[in-house]
Design a protein around this motif. Sequence first.
Motif, short mmCIF file in Angstrom:
data_model
loop_
_atom_site.label_atom_id
_atom_site.label_comp_id
_atom_site.label_asym_id
_atom_site.label_seq_id
_atom_site.Cartn_x
_atom_site.Cartn_y
_atom_site.Cartn_z
N GLU A 189 0.72 -1.14 -0.07
CA GLU A 189 -0.15 -0.20 0.11
C GLU A 189 0.79 1.16 -0.23
O GLU A 189 0.36 2.38 -0.09
N VAL A 190 2.07 1.15 -0.11
CA VAL A 190 3.04 2.24 -0.25
C VAL A 190 3.64 2.37 -1.51
O VAL A 190 4.13 1.32 -2.18
N PHE A 191 3.88 3.75 -2.17
CA PHE A 191 4.10 3.67 -3.60
C PHE A 191 4.96 5.16 -3.48
O PHE A 191 4.42 6.06 -2.80
N ALA A 192 6.24 5.38 -4.16
CA ALA A 192 6.70 6.36 -4.51
C ALA A 192 6.68 6.67 -6.01
O ALA A 192 6.39 6.13 -7.01
N THR A 193 6.48 8.21 -6.28
CA THR A 193 6.23 8.63 -7.39
C THR A 193 7.55 9.88 -7.69
O THR A 193 7.98 10.60 -6.72
N GLY A 194 8.14 9.92 -8.70
CA GLY A 194 8.91 10.98 -9.30
C GLY A 194 8.47 11.94 -10.43
O GLY A 194 7.84 11.20 -11.50
N SER A 195 8.53 12.97 -10.53
CA SER A 195 8.16 13.89 -11.64
C SER A 195 9.26 14.96 -12.05
O SER A 195 10.37 15.02 -11.58
N TYR A 196 8.83 15.34 -13.29
CA TYR A 196 9.63 16.52 -13.88
C TYR A 196 9.75 17.74 -13.19
O TYR A 196 10.42 18.47 -13.65
N ASP A 197 8.99 17.87 -12.17
CA ASP A 197 9.06 19.14 -10.96
C ASP A 197 10.30 19.00 -10.32
O ASP A 197 10.51 19.82 -9.30
N GLY A 198 11.01 17.82 -10.22
CA GLY A 198 12.27 17.72 -9.43
C GLY A 198 11.95 16.97 -8.03
O GLY A 198 12.72 16.87 -7.21
N SER A 199 10.86 16.64 -7.82
CA SER A 199 10.34 16.17 -6.58
C SER A 199 10.10 14.49 -6.64
O SER A 199 9.68 14.11 -7.62
N VAL A 200 10.28 13.72 -5.35
CA VAL A 200 9.93 12.62 -5.18
C VAL A 200 9.02 12.48 -3.97
O VAL A 200 9.30 13.04 -2.97
N LEU A 214 5.65 11.76 2.68
CA LEU A 214 7.05 12.11 2.74
C LEU A 214 7.26 12.83 1.29
O LEU A 214 6.90 12.42 0.26
N ASN A 215 7.98 14.04 1.61
CA ASN A 215 8.50 14.66 0.12
C ASN A 215 9.99 14.88 0.23
O ASN A 215 10.60 15.23 1.02
N LEU A 216 10.54 14.43 -0.91
CA LEU A 216 11.92 14.53 -1.09
C LEU A 216 12.27 15.37 -2.18
O LEU A 216 11.39 15.50 -3.19
N TYR A 217 13.38 16.10 -2.50
CA TYR A 217 13.50 17.15 -3.63
C TYR A 217 15.07 16.87 -4.21
O TYR A 217 16.06 17.02 -3.53
N HIS A 218 14.95 15.84 -5.52
CA HIS A 218 15.98 15.71 -5.96
C HIS A 218 16.91 16.74 -6.75
O HIS A 218 17.98 16.97 -6.70
N GLY A 219 15.94 17.61 -7.44
CA GLY A 219 16.54 18.41 -8.24
C GLY A 219 16.66 18.06 -9.71
O GLY A 219 17.10 16.86 -9.84
N GLY A 220 16.30 18.59 -10.62
CA GLY A 220 16.09 18.18 -11.95
C GLY A 220 15.03 17.08 -12.16
O GLY A 220 14.55 16.64 -11.28
N SER A 221 14.76 16.95 -13.53
CA SER A 221 13.56 16.34 -13.65
C SER A 221 13.96 14.82 -13.50
O SER A 221 14.88 14.10 -13.84
N VAL A 222 12.91 14.11 -12.73
CA VAL A 222 13.24 12.94 -12.21
C VAL A 222 12.80 11.86 -13.18
O VAL A 222 11.58 11.84 -13.49
N ALA A 223 13.59 11.00 -13.66
CA ALA A 223 13.35 10.03 -14.52
C ALA A 223 12.97 8.57 -14.19
O ALA A 223 12.58 7.77 -14.85
N SER A 224 13.58 8.38 -12.83
CA SER A 224 13.52 6.80 -12.37
C SER A 224 13.42 7.12 -10.97
O SER A 224 14.13 7.75 -10.28
N VAL A 225 12.58 6.07 -10.33
CA VAL A 225 12.58 5.91 -8.90
C VAL A 225 12.63 4.44 -8.46
O VAL A 225 11.98 3.79 -9.09
N LEU A 226 13.44 4.05 -7.46
CA LEU A 226 13.51 2.86 -7.09
C LEU A 226 13.49 2.41 -5.68
O LEU A 226 14.43 2.94 -5.14
N PHE A 227 12.63 1.54 -5.09
CA PHE A 227 12.58 1.20 -3.80
C PHE A 227 13.85 0.25 -3.75
O PHE A 227 13.81 -0.88 -4.83
N LEU A 228 14.63 0.15 -2.81
CA LEU A 228 15.65 -0.95 -2.70
C LEU A 228 15.16 -2.22 -1.69
O LEU A 228 14.01 -1.92 -1.20
N PRO A 229 15.68 -3.40 -1.68
CA PRO A 229 15.18 -4.34 -1.33
C PRO A 229 14.79 -4.22 0.29
O PRO A 229 13.60 -4.88 0.69
#
Length: 304
Positions: A189-200, A214-229
């Motif tokens: 039931e938990v999901f992460a999204t990344g956007s061209y607005d630079g946020s995750v 939770l809000n994260l700011y990566h900076g730059g258009s986010v093209a990929s998001v990956l949960f680790l194991p």
Amino acid sequence: MAADQSKPFFPVGSTHPPRNPKALTPESKYWRSFRNSPLSTDLVLPVTSLEFSPAAPHDLAVSVSASVRLYGGSSLEPKPFSLTSFSDVAYSPSFRCDGKLLAAGGKSGVVQVFKTDKAGHAIRTLKAHTRPVSVVRYPRILDKLHLFSAGDDALLTYWDVPTEAPVHTYEGAHKEYIRAGSGSPVNCEVFATGSYDGSVKLWDVRVDSSDPVLNLYHGGSVASVLFLPSGGLIATAGGNSIKIWDVIGGGRLIHTMNSHNKTVTSMCLGNIGDENLGESRILSVSSDGYLKCLILLRLRSHIR
């Protein structure tokens, strides 16, 4: 003065002992474990996404033009049918946890669900998006009833697939296109999204709110998001950098890798059954033409 050609010539032997071949390191063993297995394919149009089934024999889905092609996981030979109910470009195929169903988005905004064992029209059609759906993900653990979708309309939707009804709809989840998403490996039931607005952003459908947890700011258009194991870390790719975040620790940035020269376009996990390697690595590809590897074992010293 000319050299005396009458003197005999005696070759000089090497004074160095022969070198013993070096023992293979865990690093070299890892890369030697890969094999080149070309697909038997006649694809001539751009491929938009690849996805392996989580269930053995781990079939491969390839979205290309207005279809999704399937390949056998053992032989990588094409199956005798394709999923062709799309009226436009197909995106982001995603297998259900048991591999028996596959969902994919389209340029028109429609998400379709198919059986993977035979040709046929979609068995479910999910309509909520008004623009291309670039992210479709079944949960990575045992949930056969729901999936997430997100697209260029900045909308995130959590679906009840059997009824074709949205359970949660997050309008304006981001300010720009959503082109990346990943489900938690420990909570369906938990999901992460990344956007061209630079946020995750991290979402929990159990929370009665339209706001992310939770809000994260990566900076730059986010093209990929990956949960680790472990489910406690997230990798994000935007611009030419990859960042690792501790989501359990409130979104603390613990590592940044800037080894690519151009935009990082995708990430995936590389697994190997060797305890000395920590098993998992992040493989990243970029428009600079390189594939690079980040060993997760090296992140342990950053985690407290």
